[in-house]
Scaffold this motif. Structure first.
Motif, PDB file in Angstrom:
ATOM      1  N   VAL A   1     -34.517 -46.815   4.956  1.00 24.39           N
ATOM      2  CA  VAL A   1     -33.799 -45.840   4.189  1.00 24.39           C
ATOM      3  C   VAL A   1     -34.610 -44.689   3.830  1.00 24.39           C
ATOM      4  CG1 VAL A   1     -32.994 -45.052   2.082  1.00 24.39           C
ATOM      5  CG2 VAL A   1     -32.054 -47.164   3.408  1.00 24.39           C
ATOM      6  N   LEU A   2     -34.454 -43.488   4.173  1.00 26.39           N
ATOM      7  CA  LEU A   2     -35.245 -42.324   3.958  1.00 26.39           C
ATOM      8  C   LEU A   2     -34.777 -41.657   2.650  1.00 26.39           C
ATOM      9  CD1 LEU A   2     -35.568 -40.832   7.456  1.00 26.39           C
ATOM     10  CD2 LEU A   2     -37.304 -42.224   6.402  1.00 26.39           C
ATOM     11  N   ALA A   3     -33.552 -41.578   2.398  1.00 26.63           N
ATOM     12  CA  ALA A   3     -33.338 -40.658   1.089  1.00 26.63           C
ATOM     13  C   ALA A   3     -31.569 -41.192   0.808  1.00 26.63           C
ATOM     14  CB  ALA A   3     -33.465 -39.262   1.360  1.00 26.63           C
ATOM     15  N   VAL A   4     -31.432 -40.797  -0.302  1.00 27.94           N
ATOM     16  CA  VAL A   4     -29.945 -41.351  -0.751  1.00 27.94           C
ATOM     17  C   VAL A   4     -29.684 -39.812  -1.790  1.00 27.94           C
ATOM     18  CG1 VAL A   4     -30.674 -42.702  -2.607  1.00 27.94           C
ATOM     19  CG2 VAL A   4     -28.048 -42.558  -1.817  1.00 27.94           C
ATOM     20  N   PHE A   5     -28.499 -39.103  -1.397  1.00 29.99           N
ATOM     21  CA  PHE A   5     -28.307 -37.908  -2.353  1.00 29.99           C
ATOM     22  C   PHE A   5     -26.760 -38.199  -2.763  1.00 29.99           C
ATOM     23  CE2 PHE A   5     -31.059 -36.382   1.049  1.00 29.99           C
ATOM     24  CZ  PHE A   5     -32.225 -35.996   0.109  1.00 29.99           C
ATOM     25  N   THR A   6     -26.668 -37.810  -4.019  1.00 30.05           N
ATOM     26  CA  THR A   6     -25.226 -37.677  -4.695  1.00 30.05           C
ATOM     27  C   THR A   6     -25.067 -36.463  -4.855  1.00 30.05           C
ATOM     28  OG1 THR A   6     -26.053 -37.733  -6.912  1.00 30.05           O
ATOM     29  CG2 THR A   6     -25.673 -39.857  -5.693  1.00 30.05           C
ATOM     30  N   GLY A   7     -23.731 -36.239  -5.437  1.00 26.54           N
ATOM     31  CA  GLY A   7     -23.057 -34.909  -5.973  1.00 26.54           C
ATOM     32  C   GLY A   7     -24.022 -34.317  -7.027  1.00 26.54           C
ATOM     33  N   GLU A   8     -24.716 -34.977  -7.747  1.00 23.44           N
ATOM     34  CA  GLU A   8     -25.948 -34.133  -8.730  1.00 23.44           C
ATOM     35  C   GLU A   8     -26.927 -33.628  -7.869  1.00 23.44           C
ATOM     36  OE1 GLU A   8     -25.716 -34.315 -12.029  1.00 23.44           O
ATOM     37  OE2 GLU A   8     -24.481 -35.820 -12.285  1.00 23.44           O
ATOM     38  N   ASP A   9     -27.268 -33.921  -6.649  1.00 19.21           N
ATOM     39  CA  ASP A   9     -28.344 -33.372  -5.920  1.00 19.21           C
ATOM     40  C   ASP A   9     -27.825 -32.182  -5.207  1.00 19.21           C
ATOM     41  OD1 ASP A   9     -30.243 -35.448  -6.416  1.00 19.21           O
ATOM     42  OD2 ASP A   9     -28.996 -36.850  -5.136  1.00 19.21           O
ATOM     43  N   THR A  10     -26.498 -32.302  -4.663  1.00 23.98           N
ATOM     44  CA  THR A  10     -25.850 -30.742  -4.135  1.00 23.98           C
ATOM     45  C   THR A  10     -25.567 -29.842  -5.246  1.00 23.98           C
ATOM     46  OG1 THR A  10     -24.114 -32.129  -3.906  1.00 23.98           O
ATOM     47  CG2 THR A  10     -25.425 -32.379  -1.908  1.00 23.98           C
ATOM     48  N   ASP A  11     -25.103 -30.382  -6.276  1.00 22.50           N
ATOM     49  CA  ASP A  11     -24.424 -29.250  -7.066  1.00 22.50           C
ATOM     50  C   ASP A  11     -25.500 -28.273  -7.414  1.00 22.50           C
ATOM     51  OD1 ASP A  11     -22.753 -28.439  -9.020  1.00 22.50           O
ATOM     52  OD2 ASP A  11     -23.616 -29.742 -10.558  1.00 22.50           O
ATOM     53  N   GLY A  12     -24.967 -27.045  -7.334  1.00 15.37           N
ATOM     54  CA  GLY A  12     -25.867 -25.837  -7.573  1.00 15.37           C
ATOM     55  C   GLY A  12     -26.829 -25.631  -6.401  1.00 15.37           C
ATOM     56  N   VAL A  13     -26.753 -26.456  -5.441  1.00 18.97           N
ATOM     57  CA  VAL A  13     -27.688 -26.183  -4.266  1.00 18.97           C
ATOM     58  C   VAL A  13     -26.700 -25.770  -3.100  1.00 18.97           C
ATOM     59  CG1 VAL A  13     -29.398 -27.131  -2.653  1.00 18.97           C
ATOM     60  CG2 VAL A  13     -29.266 -27.720  -4.693  1.00 18.97           C
ATOM     61  N   LEU A  14     -25.648 -26.436  -2.804  1.00 15.72           N
ATOM     62  CA  LEU A  14     -24.763 -26.147  -1.952  1.00 15.72           C
ATOM     63  C   LEU A  14     -23.359 -25.299  -2.531  1.00 15.72           C
ATOM     64  CD1 LEU A  14     -24.328 -29.432   0.450  1.00 15.72           C
ATOM     65  CD2 LEU A  14     -25.545 -27.356   0.906  1.00 15.72           C
ATOM     66  N   ASN A  15     -23.325 -24.537  -2.084  1.00 17.57           N
ATOM     67  CA  ASN A  15     -22.114 -24.008  -2.469  1.00 17.57           C
ATOM     68  C   ASN A  15     -20.765 -24.491  -2.238  1.00 17.57           C
ATOM     69  OD1 ASN A  15     -22.925 -21.722  -3.956  1.00 17.57           O
ATOM     70  ND2 ASN A  15     -23.581 -20.670  -1.958  1.00 17.57           N
ATOM     71  N   GLY A  16     -19.659 -24.175  -2.971  1.00 19.72           N
ATOM     72  CA  GLY A  16     -18.398 -24.857  -2.448  1.00 19.72           C
ATOM     73  C   GLY A  16     -18.021 -24.538  -1.053  1.00 19.72           C
ATOM     74  N   ILE A  17     -17.127 -25.523  -0.582  1.00 20.01           N
ATOM     75  CA  ILE A  17     -16.475 -25.259   0.795  1.00 20.01           C
ATOM     76  C   ILE A  17     -15.379 -24.320   0.583  1.00 20.01           C
ATOM     77  CG2 ILE A  17     -15.399 -26.654   2.759  1.00 20.01           C
ATOM     78  CD1 ILE A  17     -18.281 -27.428   2.273  1.00 20.01           C
ATOM     79  N   PRO A  18     -15.543 -23.190   1.359  1.00 14.37           N
ATOM     80  CA  PRO A  18     -14.626 -22.083   1.220  1.00 14.37           C
ATOM     81  C   PRO A  18     -13.274 -22.312   1.860  1.00 14.37           C
ATOM     82  CG  PRO A  18     -16.591 -21.603   2.717  1.00 14.37           C
ATOM     83  CD  PRO A  18     -16.748 -22.641   2.445  1.00 14.37           C
TER      84      PRO A  18
END
Lengths: 784, 157, 288
Positions: free
Chosen positions: A63-80
Motif C-alpha cells: 500500500v502506498l496511500a489511502v485517500f478519502t473525501g476529506e483529502d479531495t475536498d477543496g482540492v478537486l472541484n466538483g464533477i461538472p
C-alpha cells in the motif's frame, strides 16, 4: 482505371492491429513505476457517512496511500454538468469526486487505495471501516418526484432537477376535438451500456513541469481535457488526454467521471503514474446508464386515422447526480423528436428530470430518440388497433410527404430531407408483408402466436450547429476540425478532433480523402484521440463523427485540391482556370498528357523549389466545420416474432432494417452499424434491464443477471437502404451510428404485442421476459 | 506464499513465482505482457479472455495461473505471426466481423475452438458455438459470416 | 476479479488430497475451478487454502462397466458430451452435459466440481438424479458411496463429509429400448437452468414399464417427481397420460420453491409441468 473508393465497402484499415491482438487499449498500457488504484464504494444507496477509518490500511503490503473525501475536498472541484438546458429551472447540486458526508447511490466513491498491485489495493479496501447511517431511498423517477419522497439533495425540492416543457400548436384543443384517443404509460427501463472494454484511466503527473497526462477510455478526449482542467485545476495547456484504442462506448464514455479525477489526484499526490480500471461489477454500479423514463403518453386522432395531437408527461430518472450531458438527453434529444416521421400539428410535453438513488443516467446509444420513437410508435400501433386497421396504413396516412430541402414540424425543428414512404415500401417489399400477414393468419389457426411489428423513425444527428448548441445550453461547441497533411512522398496524415472507437472512421475518412484527390486509401493514415497532436474537436457521439468530422475532412481536402490546382497551373505554365482534375491528376484542359499527379504536387509543394508568387510552401490544410443544421436520418424496420404462450418465451425470428442515412461512404460499415444497433435495441425489448430493489441495491449486478443479447438468441438481420442526400452537407451524408437502436426497440415490442393481441394482451412492461409475458397472458385469459 | 510456475505461451517459455490467487489472464497480460487477451467481465460470461490451453479453448479468467503450470498456451498474438494471418483473422477482416475490437481476440479464439470440434458448422451451429462470447458492437451477424468463411477456407479440416 | 490471498497445495493422489484437506483448515478442493474461481473472484468465497486435485490421474477417464458408466470426477462436460460410451449407455447425461454453460466452460468444468457445488440451477444433478447415479467418495475414514438423490442436502450443501473427495460418478445404463430427454429453460444471461426437466421412459408391450422424472431449478435440490412417475407407471404413454403425469409434478413441490428477479416461485412452479411434459414427449419420441 482505379476502383471507386468513396462509396465502396472496402475492408477496414484499423482491423489488422485489432485481429492480431496488437492494439493498445488503456488497460494494456504499463508505465514505468506505475501503481494501481482501487476505489471503495458505498454499499448503501443513500446514507450519511459518520466516519471513515483508514487506519487498518496503514502498513499493509504494497500500500502506498489511502485517500478519502476529506483529502479531495477543496482540492478537486466538483464533477461538472455540461448541458445546462435553458428555461428549465435546472438545479446542479454539488457532485464531489469522493463523497465526504453523504452517499447517494450504491457505488458512490468513499475512499481510494493506491498500491503496488491491484490485488494488494483490493486487499486494503477490505480494511477500511466506514460507519454509515442509512437514509431512505427512492428508485422510481415518478415516485421520486412526489411530495414526501426521500430528498436526495437538500437543495433540490422533490428531487426535480428540472422541468422542461414543449408546446407546438394547440394540443388541448386537439384532444377535446378528437374522434379517438389512445394512451399508455410506457416504462423505459434503465439500461447498462456494456461497452466490452471496461472504463480505465492512467494518470501521469510530472510535478517539476506541471504536466498531467491522462490516458482515458473517452469518446471525447478534448472535452475530457477541458473538464480535467476544470476539476483538477491544472491549466488546460498542461493537460494532455489520450484516448488510445477505445473498446466501444455507446454514450457511456462521453461523461467525465469522478474516477478519472480521483486517478489524477492520486498521481498528483504521489508523483507516480497511477492506473485505475473498473471491474465489470463496478461498471454496472457506476458507469452511466441509459433511459429510465416513465412516460405517460396519449395521442388524439380522427376516426379515419389522421393523428391530430400528441401529449406527454415524462419522468426521466437522472440517477444520484447530474452527469456531463444528462439534462439534454430527455429534453433536446427527446422532446424535440416527438413528431417522428409524421405530420402531427399539435404536440406538447412536460419532462421532469428527477434525481433517484441509482447510477447517474446519461446518453446511451440513441440518447432520447429511442425513448421518443418508442412512445410514438407504440401509440400509432394502439391507434391502429383501436381503429381496427393495419398499423402500416396508419403510418402511411400520417407520414410527412417526401421533401428535399427542409420541413418544419410542430416541435419547432426543421428536418433536412426525407422520404418516409420510400423506406417503408422497401421494407415491406423485402419482408413480403402480405405473405407475412397470411402466414400469421395460418399460424393463428394452428394456435401459434406470430407477431409482426413495424417501427418507423426520424432521428436527429450530426450534432450540430454550435449556435444551436449554445441556444440549448450545451456548454461547448459542436463543430469539428481536421488537418490534412501531405508529406513529400505523397502520403497523407489526417488529424481529427473526433475520437472514433469502433465506428471505422480511420477507413471512411481515408475514403473521403481518396475520393476527393485520388490518393490510394492505404496512403492515408487517420490520427485521432490525442489532444496534443490532434486539432480541437468535440468528440464521437450522436452519430456525428462522419457527418461533422467527416465534413471537416472533406472541406480541408478540397482546400488541398484548390491549392494543388494552382500549383499545377504554375508548374504546367497554364492558367489556373485551364487546369482540370480527374482521378488524382491535374492537367491542362484538352491535354491530359500534360499533367501533374497529386504526388508530384505534394513533392513540389513540400520542397518549395518553384512556387508561384505568394503561395506558401507545404501541402496542408485545416478546416473547421460547423454544420448549418442537424441531419435527420430515417427508416423503417420490421420484426417477426413468435410467442410460446405456455411459457411466455419470445423468439425473434426475422428482422428487416431499411435505413436512409444519406450518402454512404462505406456500405459495409453502414451495414455493420445497423446490425449492432438493431441488436442493441432488441436487447431492451426482450432481455435487458437494470433492476434496483427498493433499497437501491442493483439486483442485475453482473453479466450473470443482466441479459445481453448473444449470438444464439438472434436471427439474421436483413439490411437494406435508400439514399436521400442531406441537402446541406458537403458529402450528403447524415449518420448511421444510432439508427438501428432507435427503430428496433419499438419494432420488436410492437411485434410481440401484435402476437399477443388475440390473447387479449395489450401491454407489458419491457423487457418482455418469459414470466412477464406469461403473466400477462394468464391475467388476460383469466379475465384479470 | 508464492508458487513457482513455468509455461509456454506462443512457443516462448515463461517462468516466475506467482501468488496462488492470481488468475491466468493476469499472468498472460501482466507477467508475459501479452495484452491481446482481454478482461471484459468478472463472472466468466463474456469470453474476451479466451485462450487455447493445451490445445483446448478456455476462459483464462476462470483458471488460476498455478493450474496452468507446465501448460502450453496460445493467445491471439500467437495464432499467426501477424503478417500471414490465420484464416479466421483474415475472415474477420474480410467480413467486417469486428468494430471496437475488444471482444475480437476472445471471439477469434472461441471460433477456433468451434472449428476444432466442428470443422464445417452451419450458421446455427456457429451461433451456438459462440454463445459464451459477448460482442456489443456487431450484433454477431458478420462474426457468423466470418467464421463460415474461415471454415470454408480451412477446408473443414 | 481479484481473489483474496490463499495457499496452494497440489495433490498427487486421492489419499494425498484427503491428507492435505485434513491438514489445512478452511481448505477447498480445486478441480476445474469453474464453480469455485467465479466465487473467489468476487470474494464471495475466500478459502484459506486450495487443494488442487486437477492432476490426479486416477480421477480422470470415463469407462463402461457392467450395465453402467463410471465417470472420473475430473471428466469435463465436453468429454462427457462427446464420449461414445456415455452417448451409448446414458444419452441423457451426454445431452445435459452438452447444455452446461458454454463451450469454454464445458472444456474446463468437471462433473465432480459441478455436483459437489450442488447448485440447483446446474444441469448435471438433475439428470444424475433421474438416472439413479451414485457418487463414490473417499475420506479419512475410507471410501463410501452416496446415491445421487441423497447427495445434495440443501442449497449448495452436500452429504460430502469434511475432508472427503468425490472421486467417481457411476451411472447405470439407461434400459434398452428406453427413451430419455433433458429439456432446459436456460437463463439468457447466466446460462444456468432456470428449470431443467429430465425424463427416462421404458415401455413393455405398449405400457410404461418404468419412468424416471427429475426436475432441477425449482427447489433447493434437484428432485425426482414420485407423483409423475406413479402416474406414468403402467400407462399407455398417450398424450393424455403424459399430460396427467406432467400435471402431477406440482404436487411434489414443497414450500421452498426458488425465486429470483428473473423467475418467481409461482412461475417456476407453473413451468414445472410444462417442461416435464416437453421432456416426456421428447423421451417418448426417442424410445426405440
Amino acid at each position: 482505371m482505379t476502383m471507386r473508393v468513396f462509396g465502396s465497402g472496402i475492408r477496414r484499415r484499423e482491423d489488422p492491429r485489432l485481429i492480431t491482438g496488437r492494439a493498445s487499449y488503456t488497460d494494456d498500457i504499463k508505465l514505468q513505476g506505475m501503481a494501481h488504484a482501487a476505489i471503495l464504494r458505498s454499499p448503501y444507496a443513500h446514507a450519511r457517512i459518520r466516519s471513515v477509518d483508514t487506519s487498518g490500511v496503514e502498513g499493509q503490503p504494497g500500500v502506498l496511500a489511502v485517500f478519502t473525501g476529506e483529502d479531495t475536498d477543496g482540492v478537486l472541484n466538483g464533477i461538472p454538468c455540461a448541458w445546462l438546458i435553458p428555461e428549465s429551472d435546472l438545479k446542479t447540486p454539488d457532485h464531489p469526486a469522493i463523497a465526504k458526508d453523504r452517499v447517494r447511490y450504491v457505488g458512490d466513491a468513499v475512499a481510494v487505495v493506491v498500491a503496488e498491485s491491484r490485488y494488494e489495493a483490493e486487499d486494503a479496501l477490505e480494511r477500511i471501516e466506514v460507519d454509515y447511517e442509512p437514509l431512505e431511498v427512492v428508485v422510481s423517477p415518478r415516485e421520486a418526484a412526489q411530495d414526501g419522497a426521500p430528498q436526495i439533495h437538500d437543495d433540490v425540492p422533490n428531487n426535480v432537477a428540472f422541468t422542461w416543457a414543449l408546446a407546438g400548436g394547440d394540443t388541448d384543443e386537439a384532444f377535446s376535438n378528437a374522434d379517438v384517443t389512445v394512451g399508455d404509460t410506457i416504462m423505459l427501463q434503465r439500461l447498462i451500456a456494456n461497452a466490452m472494454e471496461p472504463r480505465s484511466a492512467i494518470a501521469q503527473w510530472v510535478g517539476p513541469t506541471g504536466d498531467l497526462t491522462l490516458w482515458s477510455t473517452s469518446q471525447n478526449p478534448h472535452i475530457a481535457r477541458f473538464l480535467t482542467s476544470v476539476v483538477t485545476g491544472v491549466p488546460e495547456h498542461k493537460v494532455r488526454v489520450i484516448a488510445p484504442e477505445v473498446g466501444g462506448g455507446f454514450g457511456s464514455k462521453i461523461p467525465y467521471y469522478p474516477d478519472e479525477a480521483v486517478t489524477a489526484f492520486c498521481s498528483m499526490k504521489l508523483g507516480i503514474p497511477v492506473k485505475w480500471t473498473e471491474t465489470r461489477s463496478e461498471d454496472y454500479q457506476i458507469t452511466t446508464q441509459g433511459r429510465d423514463h416513465v412516460e405517460e403518453v396519449e395521442m388524439a386522432a380522427t376516426s379515419d386515422g389522421k393523428i391530430t395531437g400528441l401529449r406527454t408527461t415524462v419522468y426521466a430518472g437522472l440517477g444520484a447526480y447530474l452527469s456531463t450531458a444528462s439534462p439534454g438527453i430527455p429534453t433536446i434529444l427527446h422532446g424535440l423528436m416527438y413528431s417522428g416521421p409524421y405530420d402531427i400539428p399539435n404536440i406538447s410535453g412536460t419532462i421532469y428530470g428527477v434525481f433517484n438513488n441509482g447510477a447517474p443516467v446519461d446518453a446511451y446509444r440513441g440518447a432520447g430518440r429511442p425513448e421518443a420513437t418508442m412512445l410514438i410508435e407504440r401509440l400509432v400501433d394502439l391507434l391502429a388497433a383501436k381503429l381496427d386497421v393495419d398499423p402500416v396504413e396508419v403510418r402511411r396516412k400520417n407520414f410527412i410527404p417526401a421533401f428535399e430541402d427542409g420541413h418544419d414540424v410542430a416541435t419547432g425543428i426543421t428536418y433536412d430531407s426525407g422520404d418516409y414512404n420510400a423506406t417503408l415500401d422497401i421494407c415491406l417489399d423485402a419482408a413480403d408483408y402480405a405473405s407475412l400477414r397470411a402466414r400469421q393468419a395460418d399460424a393463428r389457426k394452428e394456435g401459434r402466436h406470430v407477431g409482426i411489428g413495424v417501427g418507423t423513425y426520424v432521428e436527429i444527428c450530426g450534432l450540430g450547429p454550435s449556435q444551436v448548441a449554445g441556444a440549448v445550453g450545451f456548454q461547448g461547441g459542436l463543430w469539428e476540425s481536421a488537418i490534412v497533411r501531405f508529406h513529400p512522398t505523397g502520403k497523407v496524415n489526417v488529424m481529427v478532433g473526433s475520437s472514433p472507437h469502433g465506428q471505422g472512421e480511420e477507413t471512411t475518412f481515408a475514403q473521403i480523402v481518396a475520393g476527393e484527390v485520388g490518393v490510394d486509401v492505404d496512403d492515408v493514415e487517420v490520427i485521432h484521440g490525442d489532444t496534443d497532436i490532434t486539432p480541437m474537436g468535440w468528440g464521437t457521439y450522436g452519430s456525428r463523427t462522419t457527418a461533422v468530422s467527416g465534413a471537416a475532412v472533406a472541406v480541408a481536402t478540397r482546400k488541398i485540391k484548390e491549392k494543388s490546382k494552382a500549383l499545377a497551373a504554375h508548374l504546367l505554365e497554364a492558367a489556373a482556370e485551364d487546369i482540370e482534375y480527374e482521378g488524382g491528376r491535374f492537367f491542362v484542359r484538352g491535354s491530359p498528357d500534360q499533367h501533374k499527379t497529386i504526388q508530384d504536387i505534394a513533392l513540389m509543394a513540400n520542397v518549395a523549389w518553384d512556387m508561384p508568387e505568394g503561395m506558401e510552401p507545404g501541402l496542408e490544410a485545416s478546416a473547421f466545420y460547423d454544420p448549418p443544421n442537424f441531419t435527420y436520418p430515417f427508416g423503417a424496420h420490421l420484426a417477426v416474432v413468435e410467442v410460446d404462450a405456455q411459457t411466455g418465451h419470445v423468439e425473434l425470428q426475422q428482422y428487416y432494417a431499411v435505413d436512409d442515412c444519406g450518402v454512404q461512404i462505406n456500405p459495409m460499415i453502414v451495414e455493420g452499424q445497423v446490425h449492432g444497433g438493431v441488436v442493441q435495441g432488441a436487447g431492451p425489448a426482450l432481455w435487458e434491464g437494470a433492476v434496483y430493489d427498493d433499497d437501491g441495491q442493483l439486483l442485475t449486478g453482473s453479466m450473470l443477471d443482466y441479459a445481453l443479447p448473444r449470438a444464439d438468441l438472434l436471427p439474421e438481420i436483413e439490411v437494406l437502404s435508400n439514399t436521400t442526400p442531406s441537402p446541406h452537407h458537403p458529402l450528403g451524408v447524415k449518420g448511421i451510428g444510432e439508427a438501428g437502436t432507435i427503430a428496433s426497440t419499438a419494432a420488436v415490442y410492437n411485434a410481440v404485442m401484435d402476437a399477443l393481441r388475440p390473447l387479449g394482451v395489450s401491454g407489458v412492461d419491457m423487457p418482455l421476459t418469459p414470466e412477464k409475458v406469461w403473466r400477462a397472458i394468464n391475467q388476460s385469459q383469466n379475465g384479470g | 506464499m508464492k508458487v513457482p510456475v513455468e509455461m509456454t505461451i506462443n512457443g516462448r517459455s515463461y517462468c516466475g513465482e506467482v501468488e496462488p490467487r492470481q488468475l491466468l489472464v493476469h499472468f498472460i497480460r501482466e507477467e508475459a505482457g501479452l495484452t491481446g487477451t482481454k478482461v471484459g467481465c468478472d463472472t466468466s460470461q463474456c469470453g474476451s479472455c479466451t485462450v487455447r490451453l493445451d490445445g483446448i479453448g478456455v476462459k483464462s479468467c476462470t483458471a488460476l495461473t498455478v493450474q496452468a503450470d507446465g501448460s502450453s498456451i496460445t493467445t491471439i498474438e500467437g495464432l499467426s505471426d501477424g503478417v500471414e494471418l490465420h484464416p479466421l483473422q483474415e475472415a474477420f477482416w474480410n467480413k467486417h466481423g469486428l468494430q471496437c475490437g475488444f471482444c475480437t481476440p476472445g471471439m477469434i479464439l472461441a471460433a477456433a475452438e468451434l472449428l476444432r470440434t466442428n470443422p464445417s458448422p452451419t450458421r446455427d451451429e456457429i451461433r451456438h458455438g459462440l454463445e459464451g462470447n459477448i460482442c456489443r458492437c456487431t450484433g454477431y451477424q458478420n462474426i457468423v459470416l466470418a467464421v463460415e468463411e474461415a471454415a470454408g477456407k480451412m477446408g473443414g479440416s | 476479479m481479484y481473489a483474496s490471498q490463499t495457499t496452494y497445495h497440489r495433490a498427487g493422489s486421492v489419499s494425498e488430497a484427503v491428507r492435505l484437506l485434513s491438514e489445512n483448515e478452511g481448505a477447498k478442493i480445486l478441480a476445474g475451478g469453474h464453480s469455485l474461481i467465479p466465487l473467489m473472484k468476487l470474494r464471495l468465497s475466500s478459502p484459506e487454502a486450495l487443494v488442487d486435485i486437477g492432476r490426479i490421474e486416477s480421477l480422470k477417464g470415463i469407462t463402461g462397466k457392467d450395465g453402467a458408466v463410471c465417470i472420473g470426477a475430473l471428466a469435463t462436460h465436453a468429454e462427457i458430451a462427446s464420449s461414445d460410451v456415455v452417448s451409448e449407455r446414458v444419452p441423457l447425461l451426454a445431452e445435459a452435459a452438452g447444455k452446461v454453460g458454454d463451450p469454454a466452460v464445458r472444456n474446463r468444468g468437471t462433473i465432480g466440481g459441478n455436483v459437489s457445488h450442488a447448485d440447483p440451477s446446474s444441469d448435471l444433478p438433475t439428470v444424475l438424479t433421474a438416472l439413479d447415479a451414485s457418487y463414490c467418495v473417499t475420506g479419512p475414514g475410507g471410501e463410501r458411496t452416496i446415491a445421487a438423490a441423497d447427495f445434495a442436502t440443501g442449497l449448495l450443501e452436500t452429504a460430502l463429509g469434511e475432508n472427503e473427495v468425490l472421486t467417481c460418478v457411476c451411472v447405470p445404463s439407461e434400459p434398452s429400448g428406453s427413451g430419455s430427454a433433458y429439456v432446459k429453460f436456460s437463463h439468457p444471461a447466466s446460462r444456468y437452468a432456470v428449470l431443467g426437466a429430465a425424463a427416462v421412459l421404458t415401455a413393455d408391450g405398449g405400457r410404461c414399464s418404468s419412468a424416471s422424472v427429475a426436475i432441477g431449478g425449482v427447489e433447493p435440490m434437484a428432485a425426482r417427481s414420485a407423483s409423475a412417475e406413479a402416474a406414468l407407471a403402467g400407462s399407455d404413454l398417450s398424450d393424455g397420460a403424459l399430460d396427467a403425469a406432467a400435471a402431477a409434478v406440482c404436487g411434489d413441490f414443497g414450500d421452498n420453491v426458488l425465486e429470483d428477479i428473473f423467475a418467481s416461485s409461482e412461475y417456476r412452479k407453473a413451468m414445472g409441468p410444462v417442461y416435464v411434459r416437453r421432456a416426456l414427449c421428447e423421451a417418448r419420441a426417442r424410445m426405440g
